[in-house]
Design a protein around this motif. Structure first.
Motif, PDB file in Angstrom:
ATOM      1  N   UNK A   1      92.290  10.456 -57.307  1.00 23.57           N
ATOM      2  CA  UNK A   1      93.106   9.317 -56.901  1.00 23.57           C
ATOM      3  C   UNK A   1      94.162   9.745 -55.892  1.00 23.57           C
ATOM      4  N   UNK A   2      94.787  10.881 -56.140  1.00 20.38           N
ATOM      5  CA  UNK A   2      95.787  11.392 -55.191  1.00 20.38           C
ATOM      6  C   UNK A   2      95.149  11.668 -53.829  1.00 20.38           C
TER       7      UNK A   2
ATOM      8  N   UNK B   1      93.916  10.455 -48.035  1.00 25.08           N
ATOM      9  CA  UNK B   1      92.881  10.241 -47.022  1.00 25.08           C
ATOM     10  C   UNK B   1      92.912   8.810 -46.486  1.00 25.08           C
ATOM     11  N   UNK B   2      93.236   7.878 -47.350  1.00 27.53           N
ATOM     12  CA  UNK B   2      93.366   6.493 -46.884  1.00 27.53           C
ATOM     13  C   UNK B   2      94.520   6.380 -45.889  1.00 27.53           C
TER      14      UNK B   2
ATOM     15  N   UNK C   1     102.152   4.295 -44.280  1.00 29.93           N
ATOM     16  CA  UNK C   1     103.364   4.723 -44.994  1.00 29.93           C
ATOM     17  C   UNK C   1     103.270   4.360 -46.476  1.00 29.93           C
ATOM     18  N   UNK C   2     102.781   3.157 -46.772  1.00 28.41           N
ATOM     19  CA  UNK C   2     102.653   2.723 -48.169  1.00 28.41           C
ATOM     20  C   UNK C   2     101.656   3.595 -48.925  1.00 28.41           C
ATOM     21  N   UNK C   3     100.532   3.959 -48.267  1.00 27.25           N
ATOM     22  CA  UNK C   3      99.529   4.808 -48.922  1.00 27.25           C
ATOM     23  C   UNK C   3     100.099   6.191 -49.212  1.00 27.25           C
ATOM     24  N   UNK C   4     100.793   6.774 -48.247  1.00 27.07           N
ATOM     25  CA  UNK C   4     101.400   8.098 -48.463  1.00 27.07           C
ATOM     26  C   UNK C   4     102.456   8.031 -49.575  1.00 27.07           C
ATOM     27  N   UNK C   5     103.219   6.952 -49.600  1.00 28.01           N
ATOM     28  CA  UNK C   5     104.254   6.816 -50.624  1.00 28.01           C
ATOM     29  C   UNK C   5     103.642   6.813 -52.024  1.00 28.01           C
ATOM     30  N   UNK C   6     102.541   6.090 -52.192  1.00 28.27           N
ATOM     31  CA  UNK C   6     101.877   6.063 -53.499  1.00 28.27           C
ATOM     32  C   UNK C   6     101.347   7.442 -53.874  1.00 28.27           C
TER      33      UNK C   6
ATOM     34  N   UNK D   1     102.566  15.896 -46.955  1.00 33.58           N
ATOM     35  CA  UNK D   1     102.363  14.444 -47.049  1.00 33.58           C
ATOM     36  C   UNK D   1     103.662  13.706 -46.768  1.00 33.58           C
ATOM     37  N   UNK D   2     104.803  14.275 -47.185  1.00 35.03           N
ATOM     38  CA  UNK D   2     106.094  13.654 -46.917  1.00 35.03           C
ATOM     39  C   UNK D   2     106.352  13.593 -45.409  1.00 35.03           C
ATOM     40  N   UNK D   3     105.945  14.632 -44.694  1.00 35.73           N
ATOM     41  CA  UNK D   3     106.109  14.627 -43.241  1.00 35.73           C
ATOM     42  C   UNK D   3     105.253  13.531 -42.613  1.00 35.73           C
ATOM     43  N   UNK D   4     104.036  13.375 -43.104  1.00 35.45           N
ATOM     44  CA  UNK D   4     103.176  12.311 -42.594  1.00 35.45           C
ATOM     45  C   UNK D   4     103.775  10.940 -42.888  1.00 35.45           C
ATOM     46  N   UNK D   5     104.318  10.778 -44.094  1.00 38.66           N
ATOM     47  CA  UNK D   5     104.921   9.507 -44.452  1.00 38.66           C
ATOM     48  C   UNK D   5     106.104   9.174 -43.547  1.00 38.66           C
ATOM     49  N   UNK D   6     106.954  10.187 -43.294  1.00 39.82           N
ATOM     50  CA  UNK D   6     108.132   9.963 -42.455  1.00 39.82           C
ATOM     51  C   UNK D   6     107.733   9.587 -41.032  1.00 39.82           C
ATOM     52  N   UNK D   7     106.703  10.256 -40.492  1.00 39.63           N
ATOM     53  CA  UNK D   7     106.254   9.930 -39.145  1.00 39.63           C
ATOM     54  C   UNK D   7     105.699   8.508 -39.077  1.00 39.63           C
TER      55      UNK D   7
END
Length: 593
Positions: A263-264, A269-270, A284-289, A299-305
């Motif tokens: 699931x993670x 990947x989504x 951003x929502x997918x990375x946050x979950x 993953x946090x870096x990807x979310x922030x970008x």
């Protein structure tokens, strides 16, 4: 857009007109033309909104029609797959091959059907073609081979020999051969699942269940494996669908295999795929979950970008994507799952549906009613009107499993541990009787007494509508002692009993007031009326946390599901059921965590 353009055009035209206005005292023409232009603009705006509404409705119709067609297609595939398994077990390998080939023509990626086809073709090659004089000796040889493999716990070889034997002579030691075949298929399936060969395990267990029902453990393991495999089918193809199925599996079995890690990874990947498509806000929502599950600097870096781009960019919609229908929670319905019947005017019988706390609604089965949830597995047992029997199904899969021979059993109810079942059955004198049996066979049903609509309680007691020597009403009985039950009410129309979680209160419906109303009954004594409408209210069921009672009513001119507090306050409608509910008094609601 249309209204803005119309206003701009109107301004230009007004300026042009002002240059040609007549001197003071002559008739003015500006005001009439101004009103005409506004009317034209409003008419155009109305037309645009109308066209948009029609287009939206048409699109929604196409979408739901496509969804229904896909559900019908899947039902056809399941039917042919099951028929192929039955033919395989019966030794009719050519018929089995035809069924599996049909599935693969419609769904070339169906690995279970591909495995069934390979098995059928392999057995066709090995199938002996003796003369009639040699059949008897060959059946004995095959039986001896099967016995040797069975003793050595070589389950697949034993199953192969036994199915060849059944193809030659179905009557040869029929009961013993069927029992050995079931054991071989069962043990082979469980062994494959243990070795994480999920498709093989599911395939062998599906062959076993074509002979007789599985026990609770095997049925659960087969269900979990099928759900896990189903989620992986969408891996890298449809991330939203894969995530949805993994989330459902994780919610019910968080320790199953690597479902947490899967699931993670799926959420990450989504998010990556959304970034590639330019959908930064959903990414951003997918990375946050994902980060809520596992902390990761990368993953946090990807979310922030993604979040930074989301703030300043307009998302680019993906082309060709179908709309995603996100369940919306129903106000007041906050816990568990509720099974309920809906009358199908086309077929003339009821279909069974399930409502979940997140607002999701599933059609569980067609031609089914009188549901009862198995408390800890998510499966529901029900009256199968198509086969005149009792069946069980996991709503997410929608593949019914018939538990008993068709004999007209009704009102099935399970003990809290799922090991025993009570039901009602009509005798030769056209009277209803309550019986108790083990859920998955192995014992002869034991008659408890005259009655119908049984409901097993949390403390092991059984409530039902029945009669004793002095009258009829709600009876409460401990089926594990030798004492007769205690009748607590005085009308045969006191029925549809439902236990409160504490086991000391019952909700039931009665028409002693002149119309159907809901009552609360204390098992130690005392009755209180819960509903007072002049319409009909019935089929009460307690929330699993005791927070309220659900029931059906036609108080607004059509049938609907309602909720009410235990004190009878704050009734609210949560779901419409339609205009017709013929014979509703013989239906049931079921609510579980």
């Amino acid at each position: 857009m249309t209204s803005t353009t119309s206003l701009q055009d109107d301004t230009v035209l007004s300026e042009s007109i002002s240059e040609e206005l007549p001197p003071a005292g002559e008739p003015a023409v500006r005001r009439p033309r101004h009103h005409v232009l506004w009317r034209v603009a409003l008419i155009l705006l109305a037309l645009v909104l109308f066209v948009a509404a029609v287009a939206g409705a048409g699109y929604a119709g196409l979408y739901y029609g496509e969804r229904d067609r896909e559900a019908q297609r899947q039902a056809t595939l399941d039917e042919h797959y099951q028929n192929g398994l039955v033919a395989l077990n019966n030794g009719d390998y050519e018929r089995a091959r035809a069924h599996f080939q049909y599935v693969l023509r419609l769904d070339p990626g169906n690995s279970l059907a591909a495995q069934g086809l390979a098995e059928a073709e392999a057995r066709l090659v090995a199938k002996p073609t003796p003369t009639s004089e040699a059949v008897q000796s060959l059946t004995e040889i095959l039986f001896q081979q099967a016995q040797s493999a069975y003793t050595a716990q070589n389950w697949t070889e034993a199953a192969s020999s036994l199915t060849q034997l059944r193809a030659l002579d179905r009557d040869y030691r029929a009961a013993e051969v069927e029992a050995m075949l079931f054991d071989s298929l069962y043990n082979a399936g469980m062994a494959f699942l243990e070795q994480e060969q999920l498709e093989e395990g599911i395939f062998y267990l599906d062959q076993a269940v074509a002979l007789r029902p599985l026990d609770v453990n095997a049925a659960n393991q087969r269900s979990l494996a099928a759900r896990y495999r189903s989620a992986l089918r969408f891996w890298g193809v449809d991330w939203e669908r894969a995530i949805a199925e993994l989330e459902a599996l994780y919610a019910s079995a968080p320790d199953y295999r690597d479902v947490f890690q899967r699931l993670y990874d799926a959420r990450v990947e989504y998010g990556n795929s959304l970034v590639e498509a330019g959908e930064m806000c959903p990414a951003e929502a997918a990375y946050t979950k994902a980060l809520l599950m596992v902390s990761s600097a990368q993953v946090e870096e990807k979310r922030a970008q993604a979040a930074q781009v989301c703030l300043i960019a307009t998302p680019v919609p993906q082309e060709g994507g179908a709309p995603v229908l996100t369940p919306q929670a129903i106000p007041g319905f906050t816990v568990g799952r509720l099974a309920y019947p809906v009358y199908n005017a086309t077929t003339g019988v009821y279909d069974l549906y399930a409502l979940y706390a997140d607002g999701k609604i599933l059609r569980v089965v067609e031609n089914g009613d009188q549901p009862w949830w198995e408390w800890y597995t998510g499966r529901v047992i029900y009256r199968d009107r198509l086969n005149n029997a009792i069946s069980m199904v996991l709503p997410e899969e929608g593949v019914p499993q018939q538990l008993y021979a068709p004999d007209g059993r009704a009102w099935p109810t399970l003990s809290r541990d799922g090991q025993r079942i009570a039901f009602a059955l009509v005798d030769a004198n056209d009277a209803w009787n309550i019986y108790i049996a083990t859920t998955y066979g192995g014992s002869e049903p034991q008659r408890l007494g005259l009655g119908w609509a049984p409901a097993w309680g949390p403390t092991g007691q059984l409530a039902y509508t029945g009669c004793d020597d002095t009258g009829c009403g709600i009876i409460v009985d401990n089926p594990d002692d030798d004492q007769p039950g205690t009748r607590l009410t005085a009308s045969s129309d006191d029925t549809a009993a439902s236990w409160a979680p504490g086991g000391n209160l019952l909700a039931y419906m009665t028409n002693v007031t002149g119309n159907w109303d809901i009552m609360l009954l204390n098992t130690s004594g005392g009755v209180a009326q819960l509903t007072y409408e002049s319409s009909d209210e019935g089929l009460p069921v307690w929330a699993p946390d005791g927070s309220g009672v659900a029931f059906i009513s036609n108080r607004d001119g059509k049938w609907a599901l309602y909720l009410v507090d235990p004190e009878g306050k704050n009734p609210r409608r949560i779901l419409d059921l339609g205009i017709e509910m013929p014979g509703w008094q013989h239906q049931r609601l079921s609510w579980a965590p």
